[in-house]
Design an enzyme around this catalytic site. Structure first.
Site, PDB file in Angstrom:
ATOM      1  N   ASP A  21      64.212 115.446  42.673  1.00 43.56           N
ATOM      2  CA  ASP A  21      63.816 114.499  41.641  1.00 43.56           C
ATOM      3  C   ASP A  21      62.648 113.689  42.197  1.00 43.56           C
ATOM      4  O   ASP A  21      62.755 112.490  42.417  1.00 43.56           O
ATOM      5  CB  ASP A  21      65.015 113.601  41.301  1.00 43.56           C
ATOM      6  CG  ASP A  21      64.681 112.621  40.188  1.00 43.56           C
ATOM      7  OD1 ASP A  21      63.717 112.888  39.443  1.00 43.56           O
ATOM      8  OD2 ASP A  21      65.378 111.598  40.073  1.00 43.56           O
ATOM      9  N   ASN A  39      60.764 110.482  47.198  1.00 36.75           N
ATOM     10  CA  ASN A  39      61.007 109.678  46.008  1.00 36.75           C
ATOM     11  C   ASN A  39      60.206 108.374  45.978  1.00 36.75           C
ATOM     12  O   ASN A  39      60.488 107.493  45.165  1.00 36.75           O
ATOM     13  CB  ASN A  39      62.507 109.378  45.869  1.00 36.75           C
ATOM     14  CG  ASN A  39      63.351 110.624  45.998  1.00 36.75           C
ATOM     15  OD1 ASN A  39      63.988 110.848  47.025  1.00 36.75           O
ATOM     16  ND2 ASN A  39      63.305 111.478  44.986  1.00 36.75           N
ATOM     17  N   ILE A  86      59.065 103.421  43.493  1.00 36.21           N
ATOM     18  CA  ILE A  86      60.313 104.081  43.872  1.00 36.21           C
ATOM     19  C   ILE A  86      60.933 104.769  42.666  1.00 36.21           C
ATOM     20  O   ILE A  86      61.014 104.181  41.576  1.00 36.21           O
ATOM     21  CB  ILE A  86      61.323 103.034  44.412  1.00 36.21           C
ATOM     22  CG1 ILE A  86      60.680 102.237  45.542  1.00 36.21           C
ATOM     23  CG2 ILE A  86      62.603 103.709  44.877  1.00 36.21           C
ATOM     24  CD1 ILE A  86      61.341 100.907  45.789  1.00 36.21           C
ATOM     25  N   CYS A  87      61.357 106.009  42.876  1.00 34.44           N
ATOM     26  CA  CYS A  87      62.059 106.721  41.804  1.00 34.44           C
ATOM     27  C   CYS A  87      63.559 106.553  42.005  1.00 34.44           C
ATOM     28  O   CYS A  87      64.170 107.220  42.827  1.00 34.44           O
ATOM     29  CB  CYS A  87      61.685 108.199  41.831  1.00 34.44           C
ATOM     30  SG  CYS A  87      62.542 109.143  40.578  1.00 34.44           S
ATOM     31  N   LEU A  88      64.120 105.636  41.253  1.00 32.99           N
ATOM     32  CA  LEU A  88      65.538 105.335  41.418  1.00 32.99           C
ATOM     33  C   LEU A  88      66.103 104.991  40.037  1.00 32.99           C
ATOM     34  O   LEU A  88      65.575 104.116  39.344  1.00 32.99           O
ATOM     35  CB  LEU A  88      65.680 104.142  42.380  1.00 32.99           C
ATOM     36  CG  LEU A  88      67.090 103.759  42.822  1.00 32.99           C
ATOM     37  CD1 LEU A  88      67.748 104.895  43.591  1.00 32.99           C
ATOM     38  CD2 LEU A  88      67.041 102.513  43.714  1.00 32.99           C
TER      39      LEU A  88
END
Ligand SMILES: [Zn+2]
Ligand SMILES: [Zn+2]
Ligand SMILES: [Zn+2]
Ligand SMILES: [Zn+2]
Ligand SMILES: [Zn+2]
Ligand SMILES: [Zn+2]
Lengths: 153, 631
Positions: free
Chosen positions: A121, A81, A88-90
């Site tokens: 994801d 992620n 950052i994928c959050l």
């Protein structure tokens, strides 16, 4: 300069971050710009990042807290992620942001993300693929990268 | 310098995808069409009365109205009514009712159903809390959860949960959400652990006027866009919506703006052709070269003098500019004088089969081969589809011109009240509608399988009847009317003209009703009516070779109209048709009018180069058939 009319909320958050730091996390504002934070997160135990010290930068945009802070990893990290630019994928850094969240909650979420990578994801397709096809090997690579880039030197 | 700028730069470059959801794009994405149609909320407690008089008249032939056109005020009224209804039945506030309805896509019955099945679950899901989550019974001051400032209690606002935020922070929170798009209609308390709903009442008490306005616009649009039974009229600039309440397969709706569209697929109205055929056809057309379309639709060389001719009138009878003055058929480029029995009717030029079989020159063999070539087939149908489309646009413009300019003048010169001239607008309305139907029957014909011989013959027969009726009507309305428009005083012939035009309108309507009915039945009459197959298919076989009795009016009474009866369409052809057939070729050409209009009538000014033109007419070494009809 820009620091003079810093919103009270940012001052309060900063004071609290310094006086009661969250375990394994440190965040301190830069001297020239109080909206820019140098962040360090310790790799959580029981994770491939254990023993690593990860540097991040965090910036509070003008619209903060209506808009989320901008955060990225400066230390190279092998994580599905997080991409090679450190982005950052959050969800809470994007559409799930709420002004009632804080710098502290954001950094705790990032720490949790290190404990629980989510290859479904992904931000980094290759790493996610690696994670899904051969998790043991991917975890080994993550440990290797932690040794190579996050040894705190 | 400080690192503020550096950080900005870094983030601008690196977080591109963070910022790509600007609200316009977001919103239009949500306008995707919904082909699904639930049978919910079919209760119609509402009718449009005022300013729909014209509308009613045009559509009065519809068996029942499957739909209701909603104006802005109607939408508001219905939304308010629904909110009140739910609020009354569930004994909750209007605000809570609005929140519920938005969550259930404005379906009153779904709200009721879910609520009475499990109120607690519904409350939790949409955030209608009954009790405070946090409370501060004795505090005089409270700290805002966003700015962390302390405020006297009175300046702190909360949703039903009690999480305290100051007014300024609420305003910022609400504004950010509203400017993010219609998601603001599902707004919740800012506390991330809390799902308490924030409804319009809070918005109205805390947001700026501009944001309030935006919010109520979203709410208004949501009532149409999130409701499965309503859609906006797709005509550009039109602000009406349509509420579809029918349960049958007739999806054609006609907006108050006069645009007709299919409720199911939102393409232009295409009854009697089904949505699937239309979608296939549109896809096919878009795959063809734009230039080819332009040429086919707009320009052809005069068959005699070879000068390029652009079609600028509605009917297919063309006359080249002087000195040539050659009269020819736009569809097949054959001499108009040859049109008669050989093309399957004096005004008809629909017969692809006939074209194929009658091309009995040295090219005959190759043409027969070519018939299997999809391009030739496609060209035949596309040309006719596009021509009718163009004719329809022209007729619409003519209808408008008639209503806004000519009627008043005509009423004066002919000393007749405008109410006595309704037959003219009725004729034009009929033409517009028939051009639309005829257009779509060509895409129907394209997909009607070759091996269905009997169906094809029956179809082409009905289409031919309808088409020649329409050409006659269009020609009469377009050309014979001219002399009265330019006359200085009352003409003796005007009453004859009235009888003729009204008669043609009626006859054409009958033909098209037959055609529509037959197509909607899947041409099943061919299979089911054993008795008729003897007589009608025999005479149809005759016409398919272009030698049957489909031409002159005299033979039409005996032959064709009987056929119409035989195949189950119970509409007698009125005798007036016969009376007028003989004189209908005596029309006048108006060169001046044509020159005047030719400038403004061009859709696409990108005229292809001659090189391109040559390439297009010669595809794969074979000449694309300009002449697909008989010569
Ligand atoms: Zn506040
Ligand atoms: Zn709350
Ligand atoms: Zn409309
Ligand atoms: Zn449709
Ligand atoms: Zn000519
Ligand atoms: Zn023709």
């Amino acid at each position: 300069m820009a620091n003079s009319n810093l919103p009270r909320r940012i001052i309060k958050e900063t004071q609290r971050l310094l006086s009661e730091p969250a375990p394994g996390i440190s965040a301190s504002p830069s001297e020239e710009n109080m909206r820019y934070f140098n962040v360090m997160i310790l790799g959580p135990s029981q994770s491939p990042y254990e023993g690593g010290v990860f540097k991040l930068e965090l910036f509070l945009p003008e619209e903060y807290p209506m808009a989320p802070p901008k955060v990225r990893f400066l230390t190279k990290i092998y994580h599905p992620n997080i991409d090679k630019l450190g982005r950052i994928c959050l969800d809470i850094l994007k559409d799930k942001w709420s002004p009632a969240l804080q710098i502290r909650t954001v950094l705790l979420s990032i720490q949790a993300l290190l404990s629980a990578p989510n290859p479904d994801d992904p931000l980094s397709e290759n790493i996610a693929k690696h994670w899904k096809t051969n998790e043991t090997e991917a975890v080994e690579t993550a440990k290797e990268w932690t040794r190579l880039y996050a040894s705190g030197e | 310098m400080d690192s503020d700028d550096d950080m900005h730069d870094a983030n601008d470059v690196e977080s591109v995808e963070d910022d790509d959801d600007d609200d316009e794009g977001f919103y239009s994405d949500e306008m995707g069409f919904d082909y699904y149609c639930s049978d919910d909320d079919a209760d119609v407690d509402y009718v449009i009365e005022d300013d729909a008089e014209d509308f009613e008249r045009i559509h009065s032939r519809r068996p029942e109205n499957n739909y209701i056109v909603l104006k802005d005020s109607d939408i508001q009224q219905r939304q308010d009514d629904d909110i009140t209804r739910v609020s009354t039945v569930l004994s909750i506030s209007q605000d809570a009712s609005g929140i519920l309805l938005r969550h259930f896509n404005w379906s009153v019955s779904k709200v009721h159903e879910a609520w009475f099945a499990d109120e607690e679950r519904v409350r939790k899901m949409v955030g209608l809390l009954e009790e405070l989550v946090v409370w501060f019974p004795n505090a005089r001051e409270l700290t805002c959860g966003i700015c962390f400032e302390s405020f006297p209690r009175g300046r702190i606002k909360s949703a039903a949960c009690g999480h305290p935020f100051c007014s300024a922070c609420w305003a910022g929170y609400i504004s950010t959400s509203i400017n993010d798009g219609p998601g603001c209609l599902l707004l919740r308390c800012p506390d991330p652990s809390c799902g308490a709903a924030v409804g319009q009442d809070m918005i109205n008490s805390l947001a700026s006027d501009e944001d309030k306005e935006k919010y109520s616009r979203y709410l208004h649009r949501s009532y149409i866009e999130d409701n499965k039974k309503t859609k906006w009229c797709p005509a550009p600039g039109c602000e009406y919506a349509v509420n579809f309440v029918g349960d049958n397969e007739n999806y054609d709706v006609s907006c108050l703006c006069t645009y007709g569209f299919c409720w199911n697929c939102t393409e232009e109205a295409h009854r009697p052709v089904d949505c699937g055929t239309v979608a296939k056809w549109i896809l096919k057309n878009s795959a063809e070269s734009e230039n080819m379309n332009w040429i086919l639709a707009n320009s052809k060389p005069c068959p005699k003098c070879k000068r390029p001719i652009e079609k600028n009138q509605g009917c297919m009878h063309m006359t080249c500019t002087p000195p040539c003055k050659f009269e020819f058929c736009w569809l097949c480029l054959g001499a108009w004088a040859d049109h008669g029995e050989r093309t399957g009717g004096f005004y008809a030029c629909n017969r692809y089969e006939a074209a194929k079989q009658e091309g009995a020159y040295d090219e005959a063999e190759r043409r027969r081969e070519m018939a299997k070539n999809s391009l030739e087939r496609y060209t035949h149908y596309y040309e006719r589809w596009a021509s009718n489309q163009t004719s329809r646009q022209k007729a619409l413009a003519d209808l408008h011109q008639m209503q806004t300019v000519h009627m008043e003048k005509l009423s004066e010169t002919q000393s007749q009240p405008e109410s006595q001239l309704k037959f003219i607008t009725e004729a034009w309305q009929q033409i517009v509608e028939c051009r639309r139907v005829l257009k779509w029957t060509y895409s129907y014909g394209y997909y009607l399988p070759e091996y269905e011989h009997a169906k094809r013959q029956f179809f082409e027969y009905l289409q031919g009847e309808a088409e020649s009726g329409l050409e006659r009507l269009h020609q009469c309305a377009e050309k014979e009317l001219q002399q009265f428009l330019t006359a200085d005083g009352p003409s003796k012939e005007f009453n004859d003209f009235r009888t003729k035009l009204a008669g043609l309108t009626r006859v054409t309507r009958n033909y098209f009703e037959n055609l529509v009915r037959a197509l909607e039945n899947g041409l099943s009459d061919v299979d089911s009516q054993g008795t008729c197959s003897g007589t009608s298919s025999k005479s149809m076989a005759g016409t398919s070779k272009g030698k049957g009795g489909r031409g002159k009016g005299t033979s039409r009474t005996g032959g064709s109209s009987k056929n119409v009866d035989n195949v189950g369409a119970a509409t007698p052809v009125v005798p007036i048709l016969v009376r007028w057939l003989g004189s209908s070729s005596a029309h006048t050409q108006r060169e001046r009018e044509r020159e005047r209009e030719s400038s403004g009538n061009r859709k696409n000014n990108k005229r292809p180069s001659f090189q391109k033109l040559a390439e297009l007419w010669i595809v794969g070494g074979v000449r694309v058939p300009k002449l697909s009809c008989v010569r």
